[in-house]
Design a protein around this motif. Structure first.
Motif, PDB file in Angstrom:
ATOM      1  N   GLU A 100      -0.660   6.259   0.306  1.00 57.45           N
ATOM      2  CA  GLU A 100       0.504   6.644   1.120  1.00 57.45           C
ATOM      3  C   GLU A 100       0.372   6.122   2.540  1.00 57.45           C
ATOM      4  OE1 GLU A 100       1.764  10.683   0.886  1.00 57.45           O
ATOM      5  OE2 GLU A 100       1.492  10.764  -1.270  1.00 57.45           O
ATOM      6  N   THR A 101      -0.307   4.974   2.682  1.00 60.73           N
ATOM      7  CA  THR A 101      -0.537   4.377   3.999  1.00 60.73           C
ATOM      8  C   THR A 101       0.043   2.969   4.035  1.00 60.73           C
ATOM      9  OG1 THR A 101      -2.583   5.659   4.241  1.00 60.73           O
ATOM     10  CG2 THR A 101      -2.312   3.755   5.685  1.00 60.73           C
ATOM     11  N   LEU A 102       0.758   2.689   5.110  1.00 58.42           N
ATOM     12  CA  LEU A 102       1.323   1.367   5.343  1.00 58.42           C
ATOM     13  C   LEU A 102       0.335   0.566   6.192  1.00 58.42           C
ATOM     14  CD1 LEU A 102       3.709  -0.634   5.195  1.00 58.42           C
ATOM     15  CD2 LEU A 102       4.679   0.547   7.196  1.00 58.42           C
ATOM     16  N   ILE A 103       0.005  -0.635   5.748  1.00 54.69           N
ATOM     17  CA  ILE A 103      -0.919  -1.530   6.445  1.00 54.69           C
ATOM     18  C   ILE A 103      -0.130  -2.732   6.937  1.00 54.69           C
ATOM     19  CG2 ILE A 103      -2.945  -3.030   6.218  1.00 54.69           C
ATOM     20  CD1 ILE A 103      -3.804  -1.181   3.841  1.00 54.69           C
ATOM     21  N   ILE A 104      -0.278  -3.044   8.233  1.00 56.81           N
ATOM     22  CA  ILE A 104       0.408  -4.199   8.799  1.00 56.81           C
ATOM     23  C   ILE A 104      -0.579  -4.998   9.637  1.00 56.81           C
ATOM     24  CG2 ILE A 104       2.298  -5.022  10.269  1.00 56.81           C
ATOM     25  CD1 ILE A 104       3.713  -2.330   9.760  1.00 56.81           C
ATOM     26  N   ASN A 105      -0.676  -6.295   9.372  1.00 55.81           N
ATOM     27  CA  ASN A 105      -1.530  -7.191  10.158  1.00 55.81           C
ATOM     28  C   ASN A 105      -0.728  -7.779  11.309  1.00 55.81           C
ATOM     29  OD1 ASN A 105      -2.944  -8.789   7.181  1.00 55.81           O
ATOM     30  ND2 ASN A 105      -3.507  -6.854   8.115  1.00 55.81           N
ATOM     31  N   LEU A 106      -1.292  -7.691  12.512  1.00 55.06           N
ATOM     32  CA  LEU A 106      -0.700  -8.307  13.692  1.00 55.06           C
ATOM     33  C   LEU A 106      -1.657  -9.357  14.230  1.00 55.06           C
ATOM     34  CD1 LEU A 106       0.553  -5.052  15.433  1.00 55.06           C
ATOM     35  CD2 LEU A 106       1.978  -6.772  14.328  1.00 55.06           C
ATOM     36  N   ALA A 107      -1.122 -10.299  14.986  1.00 57.27           N
ATOM     37  CA  ALA A 107      -1.956 -11.331  15.601  1.00 57.27           C
ATOM     38  C   ALA A 107      -2.913 -10.686  16.607  1.00 57.27           C
ATOM     39  CB  ALA A 107      -1.077 -12.374  16.278  1.00 57.27           C
ATOM     40  N   GLY A 108      -3.922 -11.422  17.009  1.00 59.22           N
ATOM     41  CA  GLY A 108      -4.970 -10.874  17.853  1.00 59.22           C
ATOM     42  C   GLY A 108      -4.727 -10.916  19.348  1.00 59.22           C
TER      43      GLY A 108
END
Length: 162
Positions: A123-131
């Protein structure tokens, strides 16, 4: 109830104490401005096993509704955050990463070079963002109009379609 978020900065130099993490604190501030509780800001090295293990641990514990990663999304040999994320993502939600790339083009043409992914584990949303701090902040500005609704959908809150 405010949503809980965890921020993972992925950086070999940050983990070794050779570089100050500027993106994590910016994301924390942005989330708090949006009404999130920030459970944790942690720095991890560009190590696929460590990243995927930590992501899985957070998702299984239910301690965060949202995990934002910052860093490790480029084309360098040690940039493996998307792969580590996909190791734990059960249901991809590619539109969020696509939105970041598409809207990011308004700031820099290099936005299309991000390999960041987004998806759901438990039930967790994972989002990758730039560094970079600038790119991380822009990514949050891009996500802000849709992020709460995405989490509402994930938690089956207010799903009336109008």
């Amino acid at each position: 109830m405010p949503y809980k978020a965890t921020i993972l900065t992925i950086s070999d130099k940050g983990y070794a104490g050779e570089r100050e993490d500027k993106s994590g604190p910016i994301l924390k501030l942005k989330l708090e401005e949006m009404g999130f509780e920030t459970a944790e800001v942690q720095i991890l090295p560009d190590d696929r096993t460590m990243i995927s293990s930590r992501l899985k641990e957070i998702c299984l514990s239910g301690s965060a509704d949202l995990i934002l990663t910052t860093g490790g999304t480029g084309a360098a040999p040690r940039d493996i955050t998307p792969e580590a994320s996909m190791d734990v993502i059960e249901r991809p939600m590619p539109g969020l990463a696509e939105l970041i790339r598409f809207e990011g083009m308004k700031f820099t043409k290099r936005a299309v070079l991000s390999r960041g992914v987004s998806g759901i584990c438990k039930e967790t949303l994972i989002i990758n963002l730039a560094g970079s701090p600038k790119a991380a902040a822009e990514g949050m500005d891009i996500l802000e109009p849709v992020l709460e609704h995405a989490l509402h959908m994930l938690k089956s809150i207010n799903l009336d379609h109008k």
